[in-house]
Design a protein around this motif. Structure first.
Motif, short mmCIF file in Angstrom:
data_model
loop_
_atom_site.label_atom_id
_atom_site.label_comp_id
_atom_site.label_asym_id
_atom_site.label_seq_id
_atom_site.Cartn_x
_atom_site.Cartn_y
_atom_site.Cartn_z
N GLY A 89 0.72 -63.38 3.13
CA GLY A 89 1.39 -62.78 4.29
C GLY A 89 0.72 -63.23 5.58
N ARG A 148 -2.96 -56.05 2.52
CA ARG A 148 -2.89 -56.88 3.74
C ARG A 148 -4.03 -57.89 3.71
NH1 ARG A 148 1.46 -57.18 6.34
NH2 ARG A 148 2.70 -55.48 5.56
N SER A 225 7.01 -60.23 2.65
CA SER A 225 6.57 -60.14 4.05
C SER A 225 6.63 -58.72 4.58
CB SER A 225 7.41 -61.02 4.97
OG SER A 225 7.95 -62.08 4.32
N ARG A 229 3.85 -52.92 -0.92
CA ARG A 229 4.48 -51.68 -1.38
C ARG A 229 5.96 -51.69 -1.08
NH1 ARG A 229 1.51 -46.50 0.68
NH2 ARG A 229 3.11 -45.50 -0.59
N HIS A 233 9.10 -51.41 -3.60
CA HIS A 233 10.17 -50.42 -3.46
C HIS A 233 11.55 -51.06 -3.49
CE1 HIS A 233 7.01 -47.80 -1.26
NE2 HIS A 233 6.92 -47.70 -2.56
N ALA A 338 5.59 -65.31 20.22
CA ALA A 338 5.88 -64.23 19.28
C ALA A 338 4.85 -63.11 19.34
CB ALA A 338 5.96 -64.79 17.86
N SER B 45 1.07 -38.31 2.29
CA SER B 45 1.44 -39.70 1.97
C SER B 45 1.19 -40.02 0.50
CB SER B 45 0.67 -40.68 2.84
OG SER B 45 1.07 -40.53 4.19
N ALA B 49 3.74 -41.44 -2.16
CA ALA B 49 3.41 -42.60 -3.00
C ALA B 49 3.63 -42.27 -4.48
CB ALA B 49 1.97 -43.04 -2.76
N ALA B 52 7.26 -42.21 -5.16
CA ALA B 52 7.81 -43.57 -5.12
C ALA B 52 7.41 -44.36 -6.35
CB ALA B 52 7.33 -44.28 -3.86
N ASP B 54 4.16 -45.48 -6.73
CA ASP B 54 3.12 -46.43 -6.31
C ASP B 54 1.75 -46.12 -6.90
OD1 ASP B 54 5.10 -47.48 -4.82
OD2 ASP B 54 4.31 -46.86 -2.87
N VAL B 83 12.32 -46.17 0.19
CA VAL B 83 11.09 -45.59 0.73
C VAL B 83 10.80 -46.18 2.11
CG1 VAL B 83 8.64 -45.16 0.28
CG2 VAL B 83 10.19 -45.55 -1.64
N LEU B 85 7.77 -46.38 4.63
CA LEU B 85 6.33 -46.10 4.74
C LEU B 85 5.93 -45.90 6.19
CD1 LEU B 85 4.99 -48.75 2.22
CD2 LEU B 85 5.24 -46.30 1.84
N SER B 87 3.47 -47.59 7.64
CA SER B 87 3.17 -48.89 8.23
C SER B 87 4.42 -49.75 8.18
CB SER B 87 2.04 -49.55 7.44
OG SER B 87 2.15 -50.95 7.54
N ALA B 89 4.53 -53.05 9.19
CA ALA B 89 4.16 -54.43 9.48
C ALA B 89 5.03 -55.41 8.70
CB ALA B 89 2.69 -54.64 9.12
N VAL B 90 5.41 -56.50 9.34
CA VAL B 90 6.12 -57.60 8.69
C VAL B 90 5.34 -58.87 9.02
CG1 VAL B 90 8.24 -58.98 8.67
CG2 VAL B 90 8.39 -56.49 8.76
N SER B 91 5.13 -59.72 8.00
CA SER B 91 4.19 -60.83 8.19
C SER B 91 4.70 -61.95 9.08
CB SER B 91 3.82 -61.43 6.84
OG SER B 91 3.30 -60.46 6.01
N PHE B 92 5.99 -62.29 9.01
CA PHE B 92 6.46 -63.43 9.78
C PHE B 92 7.57 -62.99 10.72
CE2 PHE B 92 4.81 -65.07 5.76
CZ PHE B 92 3.84 -65.93 6.23
N VAL B 99 15.60 -58.70 8.60
CA VAL B 99 14.79 -57.61 8.03
C VAL B 99 15.71 -56.53 7.45
CG1 VAL B 99 13.17 -55.75 8.56
CG2 VAL B 99 12.80 -58.02 9.53
N LEU B 136 8.59 -59.43 15.28
CA LEU B 136 7.22 -59.39 15.82
C LEU B 136 7.19 -59.10 17.32
CD1 LEU B 136 5.53 -62.34 13.90
CD2 LEU B 136 5.53 -59.91 13.35
N ARG B 143 10.21 -51.10 15.92
CA ARG B 143 9.92 -51.53 14.56
C ARG B 143 10.23 -50.40 13.58
NH1 ARG B 143 4.50 -55.26 14.36
NH2 ARG B 143 5.09 -56.60 16.09
N ARG B 150 16.53 -50.80 7.60
CA ARG B 150 16.37 -51.54 6.34
C ARG B 150 16.47 -50.58 5.15
NH1 ARG B 150 11.84 -51.28 3.27
NH2 ARG B 150 10.47 -51.61 5.05
#
Lengths: 342, 262
Positions: A89, A148, A225, A229, A233, A338, B45, B49, B52, B54, B83, B85, B87, B89-92, B99, B136, B143, B150
């Motif tokens: 990632g 992460r 990405s 978790r 899901h 970005a 949380s 989890a 879910a 997890d 679910v 969450l 957080s 965060a999306v990597s790219f 998304v 991003l 976000r 999503r």
């Protein structure tokens, strides 16, 4: 539409590169000779086949295997980089940077020095794979926390693995004989000199299936990405994907390293540039990276052979010379556009 | 009796020596919207989890639709529950559209249905104006709403939302919870972690209050959210007011102590 244009342009660059690279050398060869000999090699008879025996032999035994190997290795490095970035990632993960390449090189060096190489290229490749897999796994376990990757930890882990593998290679060289020492030096610099058809065959057998598997996993890499978790899901078996992908990266890296040595930055620069052109979606990214990586390495190898008359420069040096500053510019652009790496 | 969506019995989750959840029981039926509340570190949380799938419980059971959660295939589970969450965060730098469309991935590709689900989710989460933007480049609240879109696009009968309102402005907080409550009324199941007790009181059909991994109270909002219990669990004095619509408002009692008993 944009994807079609980019893919067509890259394919064009690759095809032109293949032909030009086969033409240029101590013995200049015409384009028709190259095309004719290539068609003959593929079993297609054409009126263009070279009439000169020396030309035919040069193409068949020296130029073609080298050009083919450079394209395959380039594709392997670029796809390996893209897959690695997907599972970490993180766009900074690359086999060379995090030490997978040097891990694989250590395996290859040990195999050469201990005489396993008598089993042929496959023995060296197998040793490179095992060590590459261990290195990837080690980096992954160390640099990932709570789903992460921390950039700093990733790069520090890379330094540690590179240092360890470097020491290992030095040790192997110290205890090895002169012949294996020379071979190992060649591994560390990276070179496509003296490529043979049986090497091309081994690399093809690894790179083609692994690239196809990576393409089949593209959608899952997209979901990854979102974080491990969230991917789970959405029905992704994250653990299996992760272990399988580490094996893919190790296979791709080992295939490249075993026969071409350590060639860094290709896996970093190529997926990066493609992401900027096409966006991060992995299907387009992986396909375009494979073609772009192949094209890049074909052109770099041409440069390595021709930049200094009568000398064959190490290709790892060329890719680093081009890749380093290029990557630096990319980082600056990406940061301002970005908002950093997220 | 209607079949339970979730049947949780004696759920215990540990991390090392510390127990994060200790003997939690919870039943959730279809059509319910259950709010999980409690102070920081109460195990909210962790409970999400566990629901879910997890985390592996140390002891106890979580049954989902009458089957142990561990027996579900990931793909089947993904078509049944979504679910959100904390957080996001999306990597790219995927676009917002991309998304949101990822939420459709558990389902067999069906362009018409997928597009309809994505459109509806984007509209409900109020992110239509962000569609072509890179994820991003979005703010925290944006976000969060895209991530919610999503989850909505996944179009499941059960939704687990971990603090969906945390980064949102006042209007979007209300929008998100109204949206969830509508789904519950339509027969879906919503389990939502909330910090704002007034929001929990206004929207949830039931409230589960956790305190250091145990269930402190469980029931109708007005039965759970009493000043005595909030003082015991949160260590703060509250006053209960009534909003213009009659809903319960939970506010801190900021008066100096002597004035309070008048």
């Amino acid at each position: 539409m944009r994807r079609v244009v980019v893919l067509a342009t890259l394919t064009g660059a690759l095809l032109v590169g293949l032909v030009v690279s086969a033409r240029v050398g101590q013995l200049p060869v015409s384009t028709t000779d190259v095309v004719g000999a290539a068609l003959a090699r593929l079993g297609i008879t054409s009126g263009w086949a070279p009439s000169d025996e020396v030309v035919a032999m040069t193409l068949e035994q020296i130029r073609f295997p080298r050009v083919a190997l450079s394209a395959l290795v380039g594709a392997a490095l670029a796809v390996g980089g893209a897959v690695m970035q997907a599972i970490f990632g993180n766009p900074l993960a690359e086999p060379g940077v995090v030490g997978v390449s040097s891990g694989a090189a250590l395996g290859a060096a040990a195999a050469i020095a201990s005489g396993v190489s008598v089993a042929g290229g496959a023995g060296v490749a197998a040793a490179a794979f095992v060590c590459g897999f261990l290195a990837t796994f080690l980096v992954y376990v160390t640099a990932r926390a709570n789903g992460r990757t921390e950039v700093v930890t990733l790069l520090l882990t890379g330094i540690a693995v590179n240092a360890f593998a470097g020491a290992g290679i030095a040790l192997v060289m110290f205890v090895g004989d002169t012949a294996s020492r020379e071979q190992i030096v060649f591994w560390q610099l990276g070179s496509l000199n003296g490529a043979r058809w049986h090497e091309v065959a081994v690399v093809t057998a690894i790179v083609v299936p692994t690239t196809l598997i990576a393409l089949a996993l593209a959608r899952r890499y997209d979901l990854l990405s979102l974080g491990e978790r969230s991917a789970a899901h959405l029905g992704v078996r994250v653990e299996a994907l992760r272990v399988g992908s580490i094996a893919l990266v190790a296979l791709l890296t080992a295939a490249a390293v075993a026969f071409a040595g350590i060639i860094s930055f290709v896996g970093l620069v190529v997926p990066h540039s493609i992401r900027m052109l096409l966006g991060p979606s992995h299907r387009g990214l992986l396909a375009a990276s494979a073609i772009a990586g192949a094209a890049l390495l074909v052109w770099c190898d041409l440069l390595a052979r021709t930049a200094v008359a009568g000398a064959d420069l190490p290709i790892g040096m060329i890719t680093a010379l081009i890749g380093g500053p290029f990557f630096f510019v990319l980082i600056r652009q990406a940061r301002s556009r970005a908002g950093g790496w997220g | 009796m209607t079949e339970l969506t979730y049947r949780v019995r004696d759920l215990t989750v540990r991390r090392g020596e510390r127990s994060l959840l200790d003997g939690v029981d919870l039943d959730v039926a279809a059509g319910e919207m259950v709010a999980i509340v409690g102070p920081n570190g109460a195990g909210k949380s962790t409970l999400v989890a566990a629901l879910a799938g997890d985390v592996r419980p140390e002891a106890g059971t979580v049954e989902f639709d009458g089957r142990p959660l561990g027996d579900w295939r990931p793909r089947d589970l993904a078509r049944r529950r979504s679910v959100l969450l904390q957080s996001h965060a999306v990597s790219f730098g995927y676009t917002v559209d991309e998304v949101v469309a990822m939420g459709r991935s558990p389902w067999p590709a069906d362009p018409e249905r997928d597009e309809a689900a994505v459109e509806r989710a984007i509209e409900r989460a109020d992110v239509a104006h962000l569609r072509a933007r890179s994820y991003l480049a979005l703010s925290g609240g944006e976000r969060a709403r895209v991530s919610l879109a999503r989850v909505l696009a996944q179009d499941t009968d059960v939704m687990l939302l971990d603090e969906p309102t945390a980064a949102l402005d006042l209007r979007h907080q209300e929008d998100v919870l109204r949206c969830a409550a509508e789904d519950a009324q339509a027969g879906r199941t919503v389990v939502v972690v909330l910090h704002d007790l007034s929001l929990a009181a206004a929207y949830a059909s039931r409230v589960l209050m956790l305190d250091r991994g145990r269930v402190a109270a469980h029931g109708l909002p007005r039965d759970v959210l009493t000043p005595e219990r909030v003082r015991t669990v949160y260590g703060i004095d509250i006053a209960l007011l009534h909003g213009p619509d009659g809903s319960l408002l939970v506010v801190p009692d900021r008066r100096p102590t002597p004035e309070r008993n008048r």
